[in-house]
Design a protein around this motif. Structure first.
Motif, mmCIF file in Angstrom:
data_model
loop_
_atom_site.group_PDB
_atom_site.id
_atom_site.type_symbol
_atom_site.label_atom_id
_atom_site.label_comp_id
_atom_site.label_asym_id
_atom_site.label_seq_id
_atom_site.Cartn_x
_atom_site.Cartn_y
_atom_site.Cartn_z
ATOM 1 N N SER B 10 -28.901 -14.688 -36.341
ATOM 2 C CA SER B 10 -29.229 -16.122 -36.396
ATOM 3 C C SER B 10 -28.054 -16.670 -37.020
ATOM 4 N N PHE B 11 -27.807 -18.021 -36.639
ATOM 5 C CA PHE B 11 -27.152 -18.951 -37.450
ATOM 6 C C PHE B 11 -28.030 -19.864 -37.984
ATOM 7 N N GLY B 12 -28.020 -19.693 -39.185
ATOM 8 C CA GLY B 12 -29.174 -20.726 -39.806
ATOM 9 C C GLY B 12 -30.395 -20.608 -39.291
ATOM 10 N N LYS B 13 -31.117 -21.428 -38.931
ATOM 11 C CA LYS B 13 -32.557 -21.589 -38.133
ATOM 12 C C LYS B 13 -32.495 -21.062 -36.822
ATOM 13 N N LEU B 14 -31.260 -20.820 -36.213
ATOM 14 C CA LEU B 14 -31.154 -20.825 -34.849
ATOM 15 C C LEU B 14 -30.956 -19.441 -34.696
ATOM 16 N N GLU B 15 -32.197 -18.831 -33.928
ATOM 17 C CA GLU B 15 -31.922 -17.213 -33.549
ATOM 18 C C GLU B 15 -31.206 -17.144 -32.326
ATOM 19 N N VAL B 16 -30.222 -16.495 -32.285
ATOM 20 C CA VAL B 16 -29.589 -16.415 -30.959
ATOM 21 C C VAL B 16 -29.548 -15.134 -30.451
ATOM 22 N N LEU B 17 -29.781 -14.152 -31.034
ATOM 23 C CA LEU B 17 -30.216 -12.827 -30.519
ATOM 24 C C LEU B 17 -31.564 -12.332 -31.014
ATOM 25 N N GLY B 34 -25.347 -14.357 -17.767
ATOM 26 C CA GLY B 34 -26.421 -14.985 -18.260
ATOM 27 C C GLY B 34 -26.083 -16.582 -18.449
ATOM 28 N N PRO B 35 -27.015 -17.506 -18.442
ATOM 29 C CA PRO B 35 -26.676 -18.891 -18.795
ATOM 30 C C PRO B 35 -25.786 -19.162 -19.924
ATOM 31 N N SER B 36 -25.410 -20.545 -20.032
ATOM 32 C CA SER B 36 -24.414 -20.869 -21.090
ATOM 33 C C SER B 36 -25.343 -20.941 -22.219
ATOM 34 N N GLY B 37 -25.050 -20.617 -23.662
ATOM 35 C CA GLY B 37 -25.902 -20.535 -24.784
ATOM 36 C C GLY B 37 -27.118 -19.426 -24.938
ATOM 37 N N SER B 38 -26.832 -18.460 -23.845
ATOM 38 C CA SER B 38 -27.797 -17.534 -23.875
ATOM 39 C C SER B 38 -27.507 -16.419 -24.926
ATOM 40 N N GLY B 39 -26.365 -16.490 -25.735
ATOM 41 C CA GLY B 39 -25.911 -15.371 -26.505
ATOM 42 C C GLY B 39 -25.177 -14.202 -26.064
ATOM 43 N N LYS B 40 -24.334 -14.540 -25.105
ATOM 44 C CA LYS B 40 -23.399 -13.398 -24.502
ATOM 45 C C LYS B 40 -22.193 -13.221 -25.496
ATOM 46 N N SER B 41 -21.768 -14.435 -25.931
ATOM 47 C CA SER B 41 -20.391 -14.168 -26.779
ATOM 48 C C SER B 41 -21.046 -13.563 -28.086
ATOM 49 N N THR B 42 -21.992 -14.025 -28.511
ATOM 50 C CA THR B 42 -22.534 -13.506 -29.754
ATOM 51 C C THR B 42 -22.621 -12.073 -29.784
ATOM 52 N N PHE B 43 -23.323 -11.622 -28.675
ATOM 53 C CA PHE B 43 -23.496 -10.140 -28.743
ATOM 54 C C PHE B 43 -22.433 -9.470 -28.806
ATOM 55 N N LEU B 50 -17.175 -9.312 -35.401
ATOM 56 C CA LEU B 50 -16.715 -10.782 -35.698
ATOM 57 C C LEU B 50 -17.709 -11.562 -36.317
ATOM 58 N N GLU B 51 -19.068 -11.421 -35.627
ATOM 59 C CA GLU B 51 -20.195 -11.848 -36.372
ATOM 60 C C GLU B 51 -20.940 -10.673 -36.961
ATOM 61 N N ILE B 52 -21.509 -10.757 -38.128
ATOM 62 C CA ILE B 52 -22.225 -9.970 -38.912
ATOM 63 C C ILE B 52 -23.629 -10.028 -38.028
ATOM 64 N N ASP B 161 -14.400 -11.375 -23.357
ATOM 65 C CA ASP B 161 -15.094 -12.678 -23.227
ATOM 66 C C ASP B 161 -14.819 -13.767 -22.250
ATOM 67 N N GLU B 162 -15.303 -13.630 -21.271
ATOM 68 C CA GLU B 162 -15.035 -14.645 -20.323
ATOM 69 C C GLU B 162 -13.562 -15.054 -19.977
ATOM 70 N N PRO B 163 -12.749 -13.525 -19.610
ATOM 71 C CA PRO B 163 -11.301 -13.645 -19.731
ATOM 72 C C PRO B 163 -10.713 -14.412 -18.771
ATOM 73 N N THR B 193 -18.812 -12.277 -18.163
ATOM 74 C CA THR B 193 -18.136 -12.802 -17.020
ATOM 75 C C THR B 193 -19.151 -13.828 -16.301
ATOM 76 N N HIS B 194 -18.205 -14.731 -15.385
ATOM 77 C CA HIS B 194 -19.186 -15.590 -14.524
ATOM 78 C C HIS B 194 -18.590 -15.260 -13.296
ATOM 79 N N GLU B 195 -17.593 -14.302 -13.236
ATOM 80 C CA GLU B 195 -17.167 -13.911 -11.727
ATOM 81 C C GLU B 195 -18.117 -12.916 -11.259
HETATM 82 N N1 ATP Z 1 -20.903 -19.695 -35.301
HETATM 83 C C1 ATP Z 1 -21.813 -20.258 -34.730
HETATM 84 N N2 ATP Z 1 -22.541 -21.071 -35.758
HETATM 85 C C2 ATP Z 1 -23.864 -21.704 -35.014
HETATM 86 N N3 ATP Z 1 -24.245 -21.572 -33.918
HETATM 87 C C3 ATP Z 1 -23.533 -20.673 -33.063
HETATM 88 C C4 ATP Z 1 -22.450 -20.323 -33.495
HETATM 89 N N4 ATP Z 1 -21.882 -19.403 -32.358
HETATM 90 C C5 ATP Z 1 -22.784 -19.791 -31.433
HETATM 91 N N5 ATP Z 1 -23.683 -20.510 -31.945
HETATM 92 C C6 ATP Z 1 -24.912 -21.025 -31.075
HETATM 93 O O1 ATP Z 1 -25.506 -19.777 -30.503
HETATM 94 C C7 ATP Z 1 -25.940 -20.025 -29.239
HETATM 95 C C8 ATP Z 1 -25.335 -18.862 -28.324
HETATM 96 O O2 ATP Z 1 -23.869 -19.056 -28.174
HETATM 97 P P1 ATP Z 1 -23.081 -18.115 -27.435
HETATM 98 O O3 ATP Z 1 -21.893 -18.389 -27.701
HETATM 99 O O4 ATP Z 1 -23.442 -16.565 -27.817
HETATM 100 O O5 ATP Z 1 -23.416 -18.203 -25.945
HETATM 101 P P2 ATP Z 1 -22.861 -17.863 -24.520
HETATM 102 O O6 ATP Z 1 -24.078 -17.071 -23.903
HETATM 103 O O7 ATP Z 1 -21.486 -17.129 -24.853
HETATM 104 O O8 ATP Z 1 -22.503 -19.069 -24.120
HETATM 105 P P3 ATP Z 1 -21.350 -19.571 -22.936
HETATM 106 O O9 ATP Z 1 -21.633 -18.955 -21.505
HETATM 107 O O10 ATP Z 1 -21.305 -21.125 -23.029
HETATM 108 O O11 ATP Z 1 -19.969 -19.106 -23.679
HETATM 109 C C9 ATP Z 1 -25.620 -21.298 -28.955
HETATM 110 O O12 ATP Z 1 -26.463 -22.085 -29.005
HETATM 111 C C10 ATP Z 1 -24.653 -21.793 -29.641
HETATM 112 O O13 ATP Z 1 -24.464 -22.879 -29.942
#
Ligand code: ATP
Ligand code: MG
Lengths: 219, 240
Positions: B10-17, B34-43, B50-52, B161-163, B193-195
């Motif tokens: 979670s980032f604050g109140k936002l649960e990303v994974l 997955g779609p943008s914002g789905s949490g791929k990078s965070t995962f 890099l994220e705890i 991450d989306e190289p 990747t989006h490829e």
């Molecule tokens: N450091 C952060 N602080 C707050 N919110 C974050 C942080 N990093 C990511 N988020 C939020 O977490 C959600 C998921 O982000 P993430 O970057 O993992 O998505 P993604 O699947 O990689 O999207 P994209 O395809 O656009 O790269 C998004 O809503 C993003 O705004």
């Protein structure tokens, strides 16, 4: 107008000798202030609350009070604080270092924060320890960006150094006064002192530009 | 090789994974889509800390990296990462970008590191760019240097991450080629990747993330021709 520049001609070498003293103070204080500035800047961005608090307070105090007061406190206050009278030269270098350290730390802090966040991440992803990352990756990039601001601070220091004349250091300024006192004409020696400061500042500006060009080589 | 158990972030109140459980075998190439914002990078970024993670467990090579006692630096040294925007060190030449970490972190001698660096630059087709600074390289070349830089640490896993997302279209291929040949060497890889064509051809498995949930986990043949979930179907229709 009653101006006679020929009358101070014999005293010019005497005033010129002040350049060495002014430069010594500025260079020493500049270097020490720079080192101090790096340390304080690292404190500022550290996650340790106490270091952060200390560095913010430090900057606030040194920027919030007149430099001439800081100089006077250290020089005239030394017998009470250190138990002995410190040399004017040491007092000048000390107060100027402490003061410029505060300004330089702000410049460096801003420079560090302006380095792309990705640089930190790339370094972290490689498992590079924090200290190494700061010294080898972040600071060199920060320095490049802040070089003009640093040069400015150095120039300010050169000009402000004239206040060391108040604690009897025979820098350019003080020598101009002394010559003025002897001749009962202050305008001419002071104008000459002004000319020297101006040439010093212009020289520093040119050096700064040259260094900047060199550092931009990798762009 | 990598095991992930009920990973939450979670980032604050936002649960990303929202509780991800999966594993990646040694030598496996996994595409994460997955779609943008789905949490791929965070995962991905949780895998090298890099994220705890907020909660959940991650093991790499049977070592629990989420354990407080684990040396994070050591883990990161063994996990290579390639970013969308390369993040090469601009004040270092291509070769210096490669040799810095092996020398300063692994304690390799300059001679050894230079030799390794040259070999890797050759591998990614950039032997003649060793002494160039990054600003003098094209996007595709920068990304290949970035891949080589990660490889120079001799990692056990490579995360991407989306190289190719920041590259001009004509440079995408050269980077994908390098990744493809890396996959053939048996490197364990996780690639956001989006490829889709690349994922289909190179990946052993596809993970489909949506809204912080691992919706599908299937071989590409199955995923691309016959996605189980409505969300994946919808996503693929938009992508293809
Ligand atoms: N450091 C952060 N602080 C707050 N919110 C974050 C942080 N990093 C990511 N988020 C939020 O977490 C959600 C998921 O982000 P993430 O970057 O993992 O998505 P993604 O699947 O990689 O999207 P994209 O395809 O656009 O790269 C998004 O809503 C993003 O705004
Ligand atoms: Mg992303």
């Amino acid at each position: 107008m009653n101006l006679d520049f020929t009358s101070i001609l014999p005293s010019l070498p005497y005033i010129l000798k002040g350049i060495g003293i002014t430069l010594q103070i500025v260079l020493l204080a500049g270097l020490l202030g720079f080192a101090l500035g790096i340390i304080i800047a690292l404190f500022k961005i550290s996650s340790v609350k106490l270091l952060k608090w200390f560095s913010d307070a430090y900057t606030s105090i040194f920027r919030g009070t007149p430099l001439i007061l800081q100089l006077a406190l250290i020089y005239y206050g030394s017998p009470q604080i250190f138990g002995f009278q410190i040399e004017p030269f040491a007092a000048a270098v000390l107060s100027f270092s402490l003061n410029s350290g505060a300004y330089i730390s702000e410049i460096i802090r801003a420079g560090i924060l302006a380095v792309d966040k990705g640089q930190r991440e790339a370094a972290m992803a490689l498992g590079i320890p924090y200290k190494r990352m700061m010294w080898d990756i972040i600071l060199p990039q920060a320095m490049k960006n802040i070089l003009p601001a640093l040069m400015n601070e150095f120039i300010t220091l050169t000009k402000e150094s004239a206040i060391v004349s108040t604690i009897a250091i025979t820098d350019i300024m003080r020598r101009a006064y002394i010559v003025g006192g002897h001749q009962y004409r202050f305008f001419e020696p002071l104008i000459f002192a002004g000319l020297i400061y101006y040439v010093l500042v212009m020289t520093l500006t040119l050096i700064g530009k040259a260094v900047e060009r060199r550092m931009r080589r990798s762009d | 090789m990598i095991n992930v158990e009920d990973l939450h972030k979670s980032f604050g109140k936002l649960e990303v994974l929202k509780g991800i459980t999966t594993s990646i075998e040694e030598g496996e190439v996994v595409a994460i889509i997955g779609p943008s914002g789905s949490g791929k990078s965070t995962f991905l970024r949780c895998l090298n800390l890099l994220e705890i993670p907020t909660s959940g467990k991650i093991w790499i090579n049977n070592q629990e990296v989420t354990d407080k006692k684990t040396n994070i630096m050591k883990i990161r040294q063994d996990v290579g990462m390639v970013f969308q925007h390369f993040h090469l060190f601009p004040h270092k030449t291509a070769l210096e970008n490669l040799t810095y970490a092996p020398m300063k972190v692994r304690g390799m001698s300059k001679q050894e590191a230079d030799k390794l660096g040259q070999e890797l630059l050759e591998k990614v087709g950039l032997a003649n760019k060793a002494s160039e600074y990054p600003t003098r390289l094209s996007g595709g070349q920068k990304q290949r240097v970035a891949i080589a830089r990660a490889l120079a640490m001799n990692p056990e896993v490579m995360l991407f991450d989306e190289p190719t997302s920041a590259l001009d279209p004509e440079m995408v291929k050269e980077v994908l080629e390098v990744m493809k040949s890396l996959a053939h060497t048996g490197m364990t890889m996780a690639i956001v990747t989006h490829e889709m064509g690349f994922a289909r051809e190179v990946a052993d498995r596809v993970l489909f993330l949506d809204g912080g949930v691992l919706v599908e986990d299937a071989p590409p043949a199955e995923f691309f021709t016959n996605p189980k979930s409505g969300r994946a179907k919808e996503f693929l229709e938009k992508m293809l």
